[in-house]
Design a protein around this motif. Structure first.
Motif, PDB file in Angstrom:
ATOM      1  N   PRO A  17     -17.001   9.138 -50.645  1.00  0.00           N
ATOM      2  CA  PRO A  17     -15.963   8.396 -50.387  1.00  0.00           C
ATOM      3  C   PRO A  17     -16.087   6.909 -51.407  1.00  0.00           C
ATOM      4  O   PRO A  17     -15.064   6.411 -51.040  1.00  0.00           O
ATOM      5  CB  PRO A  17     -17.186   7.706 -49.154  1.00  0.00           C
ATOM      6  N   GLU A  18     -16.850   6.486 -52.283  1.00  0.00           N
ATOM      7  CA  GLU A  18     -16.816   5.449 -53.073  1.00  0.00           C
ATOM      8  C   GLU A  18     -15.858   5.793 -54.418  1.00  0.00           C
ATOM      9  O   GLU A  18     -15.711   4.602 -54.197  1.00  0.00           O
ATOM     10  CB  GLU A  18     -18.402   5.243 -53.636  1.00  0.00           C
ATOM     11  N   THR A  19     -15.939   6.466 -54.638  1.00  0.00           N
ATOM     12  CA  THR A  19     -15.253   7.325 -55.309  1.00  0.00           C
ATOM     13  C   THR A  19     -12.821   7.539 -55.245  1.00  0.00           C
ATOM     14  O   THR A  19     -12.848   6.997 -55.868  1.00  0.00           O
ATOM     15  CB  THR A  19     -15.493   8.571 -56.567  1.00  0.00           C
ATOM     16  N   LEU A  20     -13.650   7.837 -54.107  1.00  0.00           N
ATOM     17  CA  LEU A  20     -11.578   8.442 -53.090  1.00  0.00           C
ATOM     18  C   LEU A  20     -11.886   7.192 -52.882  1.00  0.00           C
ATOM     19  O   LEU A  20     -10.026   5.978 -53.110  1.00  0.00           O
ATOM     20  CB  LEU A  20     -11.944   8.664 -52.060  1.00  0.00           C
ATOM     21  N   THR A  21     -12.227   5.388 -52.679  1.00  0.00           N
ATOM     22  CA  THR A  21     -11.970   4.083 -52.037  1.00  0.00           C
ATOM     23  C   THR A  21     -11.292   3.878 -53.679  1.00  0.00           C
ATOM     24  O   THR A  21     -10.769   2.300 -53.551  1.00  0.00           O
ATOM     25  CB  THR A  21     -13.477   3.688 -51.936  1.00  0.00           C
ATOM     26  N   ALA A  22     -12.707   3.756 -54.363  1.00  0.00           N
ATOM     27  CA  ALA A  22     -12.079   3.287 -55.933  1.00  0.00           C
ATOM     28  C   ALA A  22     -10.231   3.623 -56.349  1.00  0.00           C
ATOM     29  O   ALA A  22     -10.267   2.635 -56.981  1.00  0.00           O
ATOM     30  CB  ALA A  22     -13.192   3.613 -57.404  1.00  0.00           C
ATOM     31  N   ALA A  23     -10.851   4.702 -56.378  1.00  0.00           N
ATOM     32  CA  ALA A  23      -9.088   5.600 -56.458  1.00  0.00           C
ATOM     33  C   ALA A  23      -7.719   4.591 -55.717  1.00  0.00           C
ATOM     34  O   ALA A  23      -6.960   4.570 -56.691  1.00  0.00           O
ATOM     35  CB  ALA A  23      -9.326   7.457 -56.810  1.00  0.00           C
ATOM     36  N   LYS A  24      -8.459   4.427 -54.512  1.00  0.00           N
ATOM     37  CA  LYS A  24      -7.100   3.702 -53.659  1.00  0.00           C
ATOM     38  C   LYS A  24      -6.624   2.558 -54.585  1.00  0.00           C
ATOM     39  O   LYS A  24      -5.725   2.530 -54.137  1.00  0.00           O
ATOM     40  CB  LYS A  24      -7.386   3.529 -51.833  1.00  0.00           C
ATOM     41  N   GLU A  68     -13.075  19.465 -46.331  1.00  0.00           N
ATOM     42  CA  GLU A  68     -13.523  18.720 -45.220  1.00  0.00           C
ATOM     43  C   GLU A  68     -14.148  17.397 -45.786  1.00  0.00           C
ATOM     44  O   GLU A  68     -13.791  16.512 -44.983  1.00  0.00           O
ATOM     45  CB  GLU A  68     -15.126  19.005 -44.603  1.00  0.00           C
ATOM     46  N   LYS A  69     -14.493  17.121 -46.995  1.00  0.00           N
ATOM     47  CA  LYS A  69     -14.958  16.159 -47.495  1.00  0.00           C
ATOM     48  C   LYS A  69     -13.413  15.030 -47.368  1.00  0.00           C
ATOM     49  O   LYS A  69     -13.519  13.675 -47.847  1.00  0.00           O
ATOM     50  CB  LYS A  69     -15.564  15.754 -48.887  1.00  0.00           C
ATOM     51  N   THR A  70     -12.147  15.275 -47.617  1.00  0.00           N
ATOM     52  CA  THR A  70     -10.986  15.161 -48.147  1.00  0.00           C
ATOM     53  C   THR A  70     -10.045  14.686 -46.621  1.00  0.00           C
ATOM     54  O   THR A  70      -9.791  13.885 -46.849  1.00  0.00           O
ATOM     55  CB  THR A  70     -10.230  15.199 -49.012  1.00  0.00           C
ATOM     56  N   ALA A  71     -10.509  15.031 -45.294  1.00  0.00           N
ATOM     57  CA  ALA A  71     -10.250  15.063 -44.252  1.00  0.00           C
ATOM     58  C   ALA A  71      -9.717  14.262 -43.626  1.00  0.00           C
ATOM     59  O   ALA A  71      -8.504  14.041 -43.049  1.00  0.00           O
ATOM     60  CB  ALA A  71     -11.234  16.243 -43.372  1.00  0.00           C
ATOM     61  N   ALA A  72     -10.624  12.414 -44.052  1.00  0.00           N
ATOM     62  CA  ALA A  72     -10.342  11.007 -44.003  1.00  0.00           C
ATOM     63  C   ALA A  72      -9.179  10.638 -44.845  1.00  0.00           C
ATOM     64  O   ALA A  72      -9.091   9.883 -43.793  1.00  0.00           O
ATOM     65  CB  ALA A  72     -11.724  10.809 -43.866  1.00  0.00           C
ATOM     66  N   HIS A  73      -8.758  11.206 -45.339  1.00  0.00           N
ATOM     67  CA  HIS A  73      -8.259  10.359 -46.778  1.00  0.00           C
ATOM     68  C   HIS A  73      -6.974  11.694 -46.674  1.00  0.00           C
ATOM     69  O   HIS A  73      -6.083  11.800 -47.778  1.00  0.00           O
ATOM     70  CB  HIS A  73      -8.415  10.737 -47.766  1.00  0.00           C
ATOM     71  N   PRO A  74      -5.728  11.130 -45.707  1.00  0.00           N
ATOM     72  CA  PRO A  74      -4.484  12.238 -45.716  1.00  0.00           C
ATOM     73  C   PRO A  74      -3.902  12.053 -46.726  1.00  0.00           C
ATOM     74  O   PRO A  74      -3.353  12.801 -46.839  1.00  0.00           O
ATOM     75  CB  PRO A  74      -4.132  11.578 -44.384  1.00  0.00           C
ATOM     76  N   GLU A  75      -3.673  10.890 -47.456  1.00  0.00           N
ATOM     77  CA  GLU A  75      -3.514  10.600 -49.045  1.00  0.00           C
ATOM     78  C   GLU A  75      -3.802  11.451 -49.868  1.00  0.00           C
ATOM     79  O   GLU A  75      -3.251  11.564 -51.164  1.00  0.00           O
ATOM     80  CB  GLU A  75      -3.086   9.319 -48.811  1.00  0.00           C
ATOM     81  N   VAL A  76      -4.735  11.495 -49.502  1.00  0.00           N
ATOM     82  CA  VAL A  76      -5.739  12.608 -50.547  1.00  0.00           C
ATOM     83  C   VAL A  76      -5.485  13.650 -50.958  1.00  0.00           C
ATOM     84  O   VAL A  76      -5.738  14.202 -50.046  1.00  0.00           O
ATOM     85  CB  VAL A  76      -6.790  12.208 -51.058  1.00  0.00           C
TER      86      VAL A  76
END
Length: 135
Positions: A17-24, A68-76
């Protein structure tokens, strides 16, 4: 701000979740974020012992975990490939015109100075920017 960002993900770590937030935060509006898991297939002797069915089950399980890890991030966009971790990350970034790689790393210990962690190797070999996230 980057058009295409690659987020390599180890499925057994909870830093995603932290690395995906940084990427966003680093992505341009409408930019592409790709969550990449490199499935490391076992060596040839292990492959022979396990069989194709079991290897496919392992790959399918990894794919499900990534989704599953990316399900909450539809833009990923989740992507899973087979290969050796750092080499595959660097090659994927080069082949897909990635502008930045955002990846997690643990605090280095003595063995990392001798062998090098995946993040350290990606930093040394990637042709694009690399952000290493430590919690």
């Amino acid at each position: 701000m980057y058009d295409k960002i690659l987020v390599p993900m180890a499925l057994n770590h909870d830093i995603s979740p932290e690395t995906l937030t940084a990427a966003k935060a680093l992505s341009k509006p409408g930019g592409e974020i790709i969550a990449l898991h490199v499935y490391e297939a076992p060596h040839s002797m292990a492959k022979a012992a396990l069989g194709e069915k079991m290897l496919q089950q392992g790959f399918d399980t990894a794919k499900t975990l990534l989704e599953e890890k990316t399900a909450a991030h539809p833009e990923v966009k989740p992507v899973i490939v087979t290969g050796h971790s750092y080499r595959t990350i660097v090659e994927y970034a080069a082949d897909n015109e990635i502008g930045c790689i955002v990846m997690a790393s643990h605090k280095p210990d003595f063995s990392d100075y001798l062998l090098g962690s995946t993040a350290a190797r990606v930093v040394r070999h990637a042709a694009c920017s690399v952000l290493v996230y430590r919690s």
